[in-house]
Scaffold this active site. Structure first.
Site, short mmCIF file in Angstrom:
data_model
loop_
_atom_site.label_atom_id
_atom_site.label_comp_id
_atom_site.label_asym_id
_atom_site.label_seq_id
_atom_site.Cartn_x
_atom_site.Cartn_y
_atom_site.Cartn_z
N SER A 6 0.91 -1.20 0.05
CA SER A 6 -0.19 0.00 0.00
C SER A 6 0.86 1.34 0.05
CB SER A 6 -1.01 0.12 1.20
OG SER A 6 -0.33 0.29 2.41
N ARG A 62 0.53 3.51 -3.45
CA ARG A 62 -0.10 4.71 -3.22
C ARG A 62 0.71 6.07 -3.72
NH1 ARG A 62 -0.96 4.65 1.73
NH2 ARG A 62 -2.82 3.75 1.97
N ASN A 122 -0.44 7.83 -7.41
CA ASN A 122 -0.71 9.15 -7.38
C ASN A 122 0.34 10.10 -8.26
OD1 ASN A 122 -2.73 10.28 -5.49
ND2 ASN A 122 -1.91 8.79 -4.36
#
Lengths: 273, 156
Positions: free
Chosen positions: A208, A212, A216
């Site tokens: 994660s 993440r 992004n």
């Protein structure tokens, strides 16, 4: 730099290609396209990712170390003031989320925050500048934002993962750590389920973290590239608001990576039964 | 965009940066921050102490002033008392003196009266003598009758 010869999809593909280099058939050589890079397999390095993140890391440490060496107790000067402000901010974040005592966590959080912030900040350099300069110097590909390369984000997440495992074992003992993985939440009779659940729980942390940040930044970079496909005289109407919004993303993602790192290490330090 | 050894390089670099930061960046800055925090706390404590001292000094000075005022009032009261004593003393002395003067004057008056009486007596005896000599028409031998006359004077 949309030249006539390139189609839009070529342009995008070109921009998303790292400068991957490695030894192939006995000599050092850099991939010219995605297929060649893929063919190199695992034993290759993305020179642009490593180079830019190394330079940014050195800039960060040089700047901070220079202030740290000449740090004065009295009234702080301009750069010292700024650095102290950053340090206090990090220290407060660590104190807020991390309940144990550790000499590592706060410097780790500082490094994570500033380094990732600087890497993300590269996103605000107009997408064509550095690839153009690189092309003039005979380098075919150059991705300037290290955090849009999954290798960089997964690399850092693995570092954090090692620390989580290390501290879990150090604080709870090897038995305690294994017990935590196998004996909860359903007790010893639900052992396979426990291992599955806790294993996912453990593995999800670095994944994660890495995905993440990567997701992004990759998405942001992609939008900059798409904006760059427009005619030059309308680009600013989209790229300016996106860049301003991206300043928020850049800081926010660095902050999230840092906070999650602190929280994961805090969980590793806590004994729960 | 494929996974390769960059990942390991990045992990290694990450570890080195964190190590360097932990060794050479964080501790000196944190130490300076703590030292300044302590310095500020000390300064505040000193200021507090100073304020406390000032308060004590003000209390002390008020005390001193109050004592001085009391002492001054005592001195004044003592002075007043002494003054009235002196006045009383002076009054008594004056009275004594007056009485003495009066007594002396009275004595002098008595003496004066006595002298006047004496004089009067001699004059009366002289008058009586001349009267008697006129009455008798002849001169009485003053020498022959002196003792008689003296007897007469003593009788007056």
């Amino acid at each position: 730099m949309t030249s006539e010869a390139l189609t839009s999809s070529d342009y995008i593909r070109h921009h998303l290609q790292n400068l991957t280099c490695g030894f192939q058939e006995g000599h050092f050589h850099c991939a010219h396209n995605a297929e060649e890079a893929k063919a190199m397999g695992f034993c290759a390095l993305n020179i642009d990712t490593l180079g830019v993140s190394l330079i940014l890391g050195l800039v960060f440490l040089f700047f901070f170390h220079r202030v740290a060496k000449s740090v004065a107790q009295g009234v702080p000067g301009g750069s010292q003031n700024f650095i102290e402000w950053v340090i206090e901010f990090i220290d407060n974040s660590v104190r807020g989320s991390f309940s144990g005592r550790s000499a590592l966590v706060a410097p780790l959080a500082l490094t994570v925050f500033i380094w990732i912030f600087l890497m993300n900040l590269m996103d605000l350099i107009p997408v064509d500048y550095i690839p153009f300069v690189a092309e003039q110097m005979g380098v075919g590909h150059f991705k300037v934002v290290p955090s849009t390369d999954p290798n960089a984000t997964i690399g850092m997440a693995i570092g954090v993962f090692f620390l989580v495992v290390f501290y879990s074992v150090k604080i709870k003992g090897l038995g305690g750590f294994i017990g935590e993985l196998t004996l909860q939440p359903f007790g010893k009779f639900g052992l396979p389920v426990n291992i599955f659940l806790e294993g996912v729980n453990l593995i999800a942390k670095p994944i994660s973290l890495a995905l993440r940040l990567f997701g992004n930044m990759y998405a942001g970079e992609m939008i900059f590239i798409l904006i760059a496909l427009l005619p030059w005289y309308v680009q600013w109407t989209l790229s300016l608001p996106w860049a301003i919004f991206h300043i928020l993303i850049v800081t926010l993602q660095a902050f999230i990576f840092m906070t999650l790192t602190i929280v994961y290490l805090d969980m590793a330090h806590q004994e729960h039964h | 965009m494929n996974i390769n050894a960059t990942l390991l390089g990045q992990t290694l670099m990450f570890a080195m940066f964190v190590w360097f930061c932990m060794k050479f960046v964080w501790p000196p800055i944190m130490a300076a921050l703590d030292a300044r925090k302590k310095q500020i706390a000390d300064g505040l404590a000193a200021a507090e102490r100073g304020r406390h001292d000032l308060e004590l000094a003000a209390k002390r000075s008020a005390e001193v002033i109050r004592e001085a005022k009391e002492k001054a009032a005592d001195v004044i009261a003592l002075g007043d008392k002494r003054a009235s004593e002196i006045i009383e003393e002076a009054k008594a002395q004056a009275k004594l003196e007056g009485e003495r003067i009066v007594a002396a004057a009275r004595a002098e008056i008595d003496q004066e009266v006595f002298r006047a009486k004496e004089q009067l007596r001699t004059q009366v005896s002289a008058i009586a003598l001349s009267g008697a000599s006129k009455i008798l028409g002849r001169e009485i031998d003053a020498k022959a009758h002196n003792d008689l006359l003296e007897k007469l004077v003593a009788e007056i």
